[in-house]
Design a protein around this motif. Structure first.
Motif, PDB file in Angstrom:
ATOM      1  N   SER A 117       0.810  -1.208   0.000  1.00 45.82           N
ATOM      2  CA  SER A 117       0.000   0.000   0.000  1.00 45.82           C
ATOM      3  C   SER A 117       0.845   1.261   0.000  1.00 45.82           C
ATOM      4  O   SER A 117       0.400   2.318  -0.452  1.00 45.82           O
ATOM      5  CB  SER A 117      -0.932   0.013   1.213  1.00 45.82           C
ATOM      6  N   TYR A 126      -6.635   2.987  -0.569  1.00 46.58           N
ATOM      7  CA  TYR A 126      -8.034   2.774  -0.168  1.00 46.58           C
ATOM      8  C   TYR A 126      -8.760   1.882  -1.174  1.00 46.58           C
ATOM      9  O   TYR A 126      -9.458   0.939  -0.800  1.00 46.58           O
ATOM     10  CB  TYR A 126      -8.752   4.117  -0.041  1.00 46.58           C
ATOM     11  N   ALA A 129      -7.782  -1.740  -0.823  1.00 48.58           N
ATOM     12  CA  ALA A 129      -8.413  -2.394   0.326  1.00 48.58           C
ATOM     13  C   ALA A 129      -9.865  -2.737   0.032  1.00 48.58           C
ATOM     14  O   ALA A 129     -10.341  -3.831   0.358  1.00 48.58           O
ATOM     15  CB  ALA A 129      -8.317  -1.481   1.559  1.00 48.58           C
ATOM     16  N   VAL A 130     -10.579  -1.814  -0.611  1.00 46.04           N
ATOM     17  CA  VAL A 130     -11.990  -2.065  -0.955  1.00 46.04           C
ATOM     18  C   VAL A 130     -12.093  -3.208  -1.958  1.00 46.04           C
ATOM     19  O   VAL A 130     -12.981  -4.065  -1.857  1.00 46.04           O
ATOM     20  CB  VAL A 130     -12.646  -0.788  -1.512  1.00 46.04           C
ATOM     21  N   ALA A 142      -8.081  -8.003   3.743  1.00 44.69           N
ATOM     22  CA  ALA A 142      -8.624  -6.645   3.729  1.00 44.69           C
ATOM     23  C   ALA A 142      -8.494  -5.980   5.099  1.00 44.69           C
ATOM     24  O   ALA A 142      -8.330  -4.759   5.182  1.00 44.69           O
ATOM     25  CB  ALA A 142     -10.089  -6.678   3.300  1.00 44.69           C
ATOM     26  N   PHE A 146      -7.030  -2.225   5.557  1.00 49.64           N
ATOM     27  CA  PHE A 146      -7.756  -1.063   6.077  1.00 49.64           C
ATOM     28  C   PHE A 146      -7.054  -0.493   7.314  1.00 49.64           C
ATOM     29  O   PHE A 146      -6.985   0.731   7.485  1.00 49.64           O
ATOM     30  CB  PHE A 146      -9.196  -1.446   6.415  1.00 49.64           C
ATOM     31  N   ARG A 147      -6.547  -1.372   8.176  1.00 50.47           N
ATOM     32  CA  ARG A 147      -5.844  -0.883   9.369  1.00 50.47           C
ATOM     33  C   ARG A 147      -4.619  -0.067   8.981  1.00 50.47           C
ATOM     34  O   ARG A 147      -4.319   0.978   9.570  1.00 50.47           O
ATOM     35  CB  ARG A 147      -5.457  -2.063  10.252  1.00 50.47           C
ATOM     36  N   TYR A 158     -11.228   9.432   3.036  1.00 49.76           N
ATOM     37  CA  TYR A 158     -11.709   8.049   3.036  1.00 49.76           C
ATOM     38  C   TYR A 158     -11.644   7.412   4.432  1.00 49.76           C
ATOM     39  O   TYR A 158     -12.032   6.253   4.590  1.00 49.76           O
ATOM     40  CB  TYR A 158     -10.871   7.189   2.085  1.00 49.76           C
ATOM     41  N   ALA A 162     -13.170   3.880   5.629  1.00 49.76           N
ATOM     42  CA  ALA A 162     -12.211   2.815   5.939  1.00 49.76           C
ATOM     43  C   ALA A 162     -12.501   2.226   7.319  1.00 49.76           C
ATOM     44  O   ALA A 162     -12.478   0.993   7.498  1.00 49.76           O
ATOM     45  CB  ALA A 162     -10.788   3.364   5.884  1.00 49.76           C
ATOM     46  N   ASN A 163     -12.784   3.084   8.305  1.00 48.12           N
ATOM     47  CA  ASN A 163     -13.137   2.578   9.626  1.00 48.12           C
ATOM     48  C   ASN A 163     -14.438   1.780   9.593  1.00 48.12           C
ATOM     49  O   ASN A 163     -14.571   0.767  10.279  1.00 48.12           O
ATOM     50  CB  ASN A 163     -13.265   3.751  10.610  1.00 48.12           C
ATOM     51  N   TRP A 165     -15.670   0.080   6.981  1.00 43.85           N
ATOM     52  CA  TRP A 165     -15.383  -1.215   6.353  1.00 43.85           C
ATOM     53  C   TRP A 165     -14.666  -2.146   7.334  1.00 43.85           C
ATOM     54  O   TRP A 165     -14.989  -3.336   7.423  1.00 43.85           O
ATOM     55  CB  TRP A 165     -14.509  -1.017   5.118  1.00 43.85           C
ATOM     56  N   LEU A 166     -13.699  -1.593   8.054  1.00 40.19           N
ATOM     57  CA  LEU A 166     -12.966  -2.400   9.025  1.00 40.19           C
ATOM     58  C   LEU A 166     -13.913  -2.943  10.079  1.00 40.19           C
ATOM     59  O   LEU A 166     -13.845  -4.133  10.448  1.00 40.19           O
ATOM     60  CB  LEU A 166     -11.875  -1.549   9.684  1.00 40.19           C
TER      61      LEU A 166
END
Length: 245
Positions: A117, A126, A129-130, A142, A146-147, A158, A162-163, A165-166
């Motif tokens: 990344s 981002y 990760a998605v 993933a 995201f972390r 984002y 991101a949080n 999704w995590l």
């Protein structure tokens, strides 16, 4: 000359009277000048009536155009809302697909994810990760992606998503404590995010899992109050009804 005018005026007056009602005056009797004057008054009254009718029609037409514009605007807003709702349902469906189609667990190397990344930049990291979730369905990979993104870009546009999704990924793995932290970050740090209402609902669902029914109800009611008429509020209402049932 006046007789010619009188004859012409009489023909015009006859047609006007047949077309629409107008003030009636007795044109019989009197001099030619009197008759012409009476006919002119009748014609003037008819013209004024026509003018007033046209003015009213213009007003009504403008009102119809205004109403049409309001209707088109409301239709546009409704379509936008339905698109956001469909996107939310697609997100949920994609994340819950893991439970219906289990795959062999993959242990992701956090160091390799971070290294990959770092070369992509903010947007690329981002999106990568998605894509691990939506396209490749590599849910375990993933999570560190995201972390790493959140740690590297905490103020990113984002970051709220991101949080969220995590939190979803951790919730699906029944890691409620870590999921709670991710959703709480969205709620507390990103008040303007469109994921805040959804995160509050997820916190309510985690509270249910922890047998904190009073806390769950409080969270659902908060969503209904702060995000009325939204997809999040409808989901919160469904959760409340399930608790009562």
């Amino acid at each position: 000359m006046k007789q010619a005018i009188l004859v012409a005026a009489m023909f015009l007056t006859t047609a006007t009277v047949l077309a629409a009602p107008a003030p009636v005056e007795d044109v019989a009797g009197g001099s030619n000048d009197d008759r012409v004057s009476r006919l002119e008054r009748i014609m003037k009254a008819k013209q004024q009536g026509d003018f007033e009718m046209q003015r009213r029609m213009d007003v009504l037409q403008n009102e119809v155009l205004d109403l049409r514009g309001i209707t088109e605007q409301q239709n546009y807003q409704m379509n936008q809302m339905l698109q956001r709702q469909r996107q939310l349902y697609e997100d949920i469906a994609n994340l819950t697909a893991q439970s219906s189609t289990p795959a062999a667990p993959v242990q992701a190397d956090a160091t390799s994810v971070a290294a990959a990344s770092s070369t992509l930049g903010e947007t690329g990291s981002y999106e990568a990760a998605v894509n691990l979730v939506l396209k490749e369905r590599k849910y375990d990979e993933a999570i560190p992606a995201f972390r790493n993104f959140i740690a590297k870009y905490p103020e990113s546009n984002y970051a709220a998503n991101a949080n969220y999704w995590l939190g979803q990924l951790l919730y699906n793995k029944n890691e409620f404590s870590d999921a709670k932290q991710a959703f709480s970050t969205v709620v507390s740090q990103f008040a303007d995010s469109n994921k805040r209402g959804d995160s509050l609902v997820k916190l309510g669902m985690i509270a249910e899992e922890e047998n904190d029914l009073a806390g769950a109800k409080a969270l659902y009611n908060k969503v209904i109050k702060e995000y009325a008429d939204s997809a999040s509020a409808r989901l919160a209402q469904q959760q409340l009804l399930a608790l009562k049932g």
